[in-house]
Design a protein around this motif. Structure first.
Motif, short mmCIF file in Angstrom:
data_model
loop_
_atom_site.label_atom_id
_atom_site.label_comp_id
_atom_site.label_asym_id
_atom_site.label_seq_id
_atom_site.Cartn_x
_atom_site.Cartn_y
_atom_site.Cartn_z
N GLU A 84 -13.53 -1.09 -2.39
CA GLU A 84 -12.99 -2.44 -2.37
C GLU A 84 -11.55 -2.44 -2.87
O GLU A 84 -10.68 -3.12 -2.30
N ALA A 85 -11.27 -1.67 -3.91
CA ALA A 85 -9.91 -1.57 -4.43
C ALA A 85 -8.97 -0.99 -3.38
O ALA A 85 -7.84 -1.47 -3.19
N ARG A 86 -9.43 0.03 -2.67
CA ARG A 86 -8.58 0.68 -1.66
C ARG A 86 -8.25 -0.29 -0.53
O ARG A 86 -7.11 -0.37 -0.07
N LEU A 87 -9.25 -1.05 -0.08
CA LEU A 87 -8.98 -2.00 1.00
C LEU A 87 -8.05 -3.12 0.52
O LEU A 87 -7.19 -3.59 1.28
N SER A 88 -8.20 -3.55 -0.73
CA SER A 88 -7.28 -4.55 -1.27
C SER A 88 -5.85 -4.02 -1.27
O SER A 88 -4.90 -4.73 -0.93
N ALA A 89 -5.70 -2.75 -1.68
CA ALA A 89 -4.37 -2.14 -1.69
C ALA A 89 -3.80 -2.04 -0.29
O ALA A 89 -2.61 -2.32 -0.07
N PHE A 90 -4.63 -1.68 0.68
CA PHE A 90 -4.17 -1.65 2.07
C PHE A 90 -3.73 -3.04 2.53
O PHE A 90 -2.80 -3.18 3.32
N GLY A 91 -4.45 -4.07 2.07
CA GLY A 91 -4.04 -5.42 2.41
C GLY A 91 -2.64 -5.73 1.92
O GLY A 91 -1.83 -6.33 2.64
N VAL A 92 -2.33 -5.30 0.69
CA VAL A 92 -0.99 -5.52 0.15
C VAL A 92 0.03 -4.67 0.91
O VAL A 92 1.13 -5.15 1.26
N VAL A 93 -0.30 -3.41 1.19
CA VAL A 93 0.61 -2.55 1.97
C VAL A 93 0.91 -3.19 3.32
O VAL A 93 2.04 -3.14 3.81
N SER A 94 -0.11 -3.80 3.93
CA SER A 94 0.09 -4.38 5.26
C SER A 94 0.95 -5.64 5.24
O SER A 94 1.52 -6.01 6.26
N GLY A 95 1.05 -6.29 4.06
CA GLY A 95 1.73 -7.57 4.04
C GLY A 95 2.94 -7.68 3.14
O GLY A 95 3.57 -8.74 3.08
N VAL A 96 3.29 -6.61 2.43
CA VAL A 96 4.44 -6.63 1.53
C VAL A 96 5.36 -5.47 1.90
O VAL A 96 4.90 -4.35 2.10
N PHE A 97 6.65 -5.73 1.98
CA PHE A 97 7.61 -4.68 2.32
C PHE A 97 7.79 -3.75 1.14
O PHE A 97 8.21 -4.14 0.06
N ARG A 98 7.42 -2.49 1.34
CA ARG A 98 7.57 -1.44 0.34
C ARG A 98 7.06 -1.87 -1.04
O ARG A 98 7.82 -1.92 -2.02
N PRO A 99 5.78 -2.19 -1.15
CA PRO A 99 5.26 -2.62 -2.45
C PRO A 99 5.34 -1.50 -3.47
O PRO A 99 5.24 -0.32 -3.14
N ASP A 100 5.51 -1.89 -4.72
CA ASP A 100 5.57 -0.90 -5.79
C ASP A 100 5.00 -1.54 -7.05
O ASP A 100 5.65 -2.39 -7.67
N GLY A 101 3.78 -1.17 -7.40
CA GLY A 101 3.16 -1.75 -8.57
C GLY A 101 1.67 -1.50 -8.58
O GLY A 101 1.19 -0.48 -8.07
N VAL A 102 0.94 -2.43 -9.15
CA VAL A 102 -0.52 -2.35 -9.22
C VAL A 102 -1.11 -3.59 -8.58
O VAL A 102 -0.66 -4.71 -8.82
N GLY A 157 -6.85 -5.54 4.78
CA GLY A 157 -6.81 -4.11 4.51
C GLY A 157 -7.70 -3.33 5.45
O GLY A 157 -7.34 -2.23 5.89
N LEU A 158 -8.86 -3.88 5.78
CA LEU A 158 -9.75 -3.22 6.75
C LEU A 158 -9.09 -3.16 8.12
O LEU A 158 -9.12 -2.11 8.79
N LEU A 159 -8.47 -4.25 8.55
CA LEU A 159 -7.79 -4.24 9.85
C LEU A 159 -6.67 -3.22 9.87
O LEU A 159 -6.45 -2.52 10.87
N TYR A 160 -5.92 -3.13 8.77
CA TYR A 160 -4.84 -2.13 8.68
C TYR A 160 -5.41 -0.72 8.76
O TYR A 160 -4.85 0.14 9.45
N GLU A 161 -6.53 -0.49 8.10
CA GLU A 161 -7.17 0.83 8.13
C GLU A 161 -7.62 1.20 9.53
O GLU A 161 -7.62 2.38 9.91
N LEU A 162 -8.00 0.20 10.33
CA LEU A 162 -8.49 0.45 11.68
C LEU A 162 -7.38 0.84 12.65
O LEU A 162 -7.65 1.38 13.73
N LEU A 163 -6.13 0.55 12.29
CA LEU A 163 -5.00 0.91 13.16
C LEU A 163 -4.80 2.42 13.17
O LEU A 163 -5.12 3.12 12.21
N ASP A 164 -4.22 2.93 14.26
CA ASP A 164 -3.83 4.33 14.27
C ASP A 164 -2.53 4.49 13.49
O ASP A 164 -1.92 3.51 13.05
N GLU A 165 -2.08 5.72 13.31
CA GLU A 165 -0.90 5.98 12.48
C GLU A 165 0.33 5.27 13.02
O GLU A 165 1.16 4.74 12.27
N GLU A 166 0.48 5.28 14.33
CA GLU A 166 1.64 4.61 14.94
C GLU A 166 1.61 3.11 14.64
O GLU A 166 2.63 2.50 14.33
#
Length: 499
Positions: free
Chosen positions: A120-138, A296-305
């Motif tokens: 759950e924590a990992r998917l939450s983090a992916f959600g932030v990665v998907s929606g914030v430009f270059r996030p840096d924090g917790v 975060g789940l949707l972001y995880e489902l994307l390919d690398e590109e």
């Protein structure tokens, strides 16, 4: 594909079975910047009394299963191709959780992913990665049953930890005593390695209770932009606000009407957890994220590109594709303004360059509006649009640039509330881009392939528009006037020359 929809295929749905609510979100499709077509929740309080009975209450289970039946019917009617069903702390921890999950799978006709705290924590983090430009924090995701904390830096996420500090759980184990809950939270978070990492960085807050807190703070401040994603509160101010909220009866707070009556009892517990996070971790700011586990789940489902795409540029392109006369003209405008800004030695940070590029793709979205209102309508759509990957000053930059593109450099007519979000530097960049676009559209008339044949650059300290012979007849007093106004902003003389 119906008009007004993007060609991303059939809709994709996520059902999120949480400790407080059960929610259905149907997205337009799987993309880098997915847009929700339908979003509905049912407050079922599955986690209520779990800490003391170790069971999901029968009434809550019945309410949740009824909501799932309705959600499955809605998804079928919307032509959903894939439905992902997630369950978190309540179903994970209850002794009758397995029985509930089996019935949920029968109703949804899909397997239920029972998320561990780390997942759950990992998917939450992916959600932030998907929606914030270059996030840096917790990242902190506060649900009804648990709190997840996980470090994030750009697109890298660490290993997450989970704590039994959800609002409903705290309310239950403390017998609704804030003083008892205070001791529980303090004991759980003291010595947290995750909070050791947040000092001087951003704390990204995810979850409905924290969004409600931020909305309340926003309304009390009379903040000019009612968009929670990217709303940033300096840590010291957030700390004082949390102390206020947990100390008083929520119904006595100014602007409390913006928080639903069902959510209000949890505000004090959410404020208490955030207060301890700030006190122990000492972050620089608290930044609200409107994206979490589901995105975060949707972001995880994307390919690398797909993951490497810029969410802001992707969403701006999408809106331009839906609304502009010629979407490919946005690409021309990006390259044309790249040349102009480089030749003028205009200093741009990476984030500002992204804002400019996004604005280029959004520059013509109001062309169907009456000319007198194009600037106003474009400003409103861009400032309040469902964009991610951009903070509030960035929204102001884009919105004001397109306002100036339509209405000229009329600061008195541009929204004073949106201008509050913009620094002097941002206002200058927006005016420059808007004035440049006013020149560009007289040359190209929004037709792709024209603009790049007529470069606008500074040479020998003169801002020069070069027109090829076949475009020579475009020179006019109106074009010269617009070029002159841009020259005044840049402090350059201007010229139009044939090439």
């Amino acid at each position: 594909m119906t008009p007004g929809r993007l060609p991303y295929g059939p809709p994709v749905a996520i059902v999120d079975i949480g400790s407080n609510s059960v929610r259905l979100v149907v997205y337009e499709g799987l993309s880098r910047a997915p847009t929700a077509m339908f979003n509905e929740k049912e407050l079922c309080a599955l986690g209520r009394s779990l800490a003391t009975t170790n069971r999901l209450a029968d009434e809550s289970v019945a309410k949740a299963l009824s909501a799932l039946r309705r959600f499955r019917t809605l998804a079928d009617g919307m032509g959903v191709s894939r439905m992902y069903v997630l369950a978190t702390a309540a179903a994970r921890d209850a002794e009758n959780g397995g029985e509930f999950i089996r019935e949920a799978e029968r109703i949804c006709r899909e397997p239920v992913q029972l998320l561990s705290g780390a997942r759950e924590a990992r998917l939450s983090a992916f959600g932030v990665v998907s929606g914030v430009f270059r996030p840096d924090g917790v990242v902190g995701d506060l649900g009804g049953g648990s709190l997840e904390l996980i470090d994030v830096s750009k697109n890298r996420v660490g290993h997450g930890d989970t704590y039994p500090l959800g609002g409903i759980r705290l309310q239950d184990i403390s017998d609704k005593s804030i003083k008892k809950a205070d001791r529980v939270v303090r004991d759980a978070l003291e010595g947290s390695k995750q909070l050791d990492r947040v000092k001087g960085r951003a704390f990204y807050a995810v979850g409905g209770t924290w969004r409600a807190l931020a909305h309340l703070h926003m309304m009390q401040k009379n903040y000019p932009l009612h968009v929670l994603h990217g709303y940033t509160i300096p840590a010291r101010e957030a700390l004082e606000f949390c102390r206020l909220v947990r100390r008083v009866d929520p119904d006595t707070l100014s602007a409390i009407s913006v928080v639903s009556s069902e959510r209000r009892p949890l505000l004090a517990y959410g404020a208490l957890v955030l207060e301890h996070i700030i006190r122990i971790g000492k972050p620089r700011d608290v930044v609200m994220s409107g994206l979490g586990v589901r995105e975060g789940l949707l972001y995880e489902l994307l390919d690398e590109e797909g993951r490497r795409e810029d969410a802001l540029i992707s969403s701006a392109r999408d809106l331009g594709w839906l609304r502009a006369r010629a979407p490919r003209h946005g690409d021309d405008l990006v390259e044309w303004t790249d040349r102009l800004f480089r030749s003028c030695d205009i200093e741009e940070e990476a984030e500002e360059r992204r804002w400019r590029h996004a604005a280029c793709h959004l520059s013509d979205i109001a062309w169907r509006v009456h000319p007198d209102y194009r600037g106003e309508q474009a400003l409103d759509v861009i400032a309040h649009g469902a964009f991610v990957g951009v903070d509030h000053p960035g929204r102001a930059y884009m919105a004001l640039a397109i306002f100036y593109r339509h209405m000229g450099l009329l600061d008195d007519e541009a929204s004073p509330r949106i201008r509050e979000l913009a620094s002097t530097r941002i206002l200058d960049r927006a005016r420059t881009l808007g004035a440049a676009m006013r020149v560009a559209y007289l040359v190209s008339a929004s037709v792709p392939g024209v603009l790049l044949r007529a470069p606008l650059t500074v040479k020998k300290d003169v801002l020069t528009l070069r027109l090829p012979n076949e475009l020579g007849d475009l020179e006019s007093e109106r074009l010269r006037n617009r070029l002159s106004k841009l020259g005044k902003i840049l402090g350059r003389r201007t010229a139009i020359v044939a090439i």
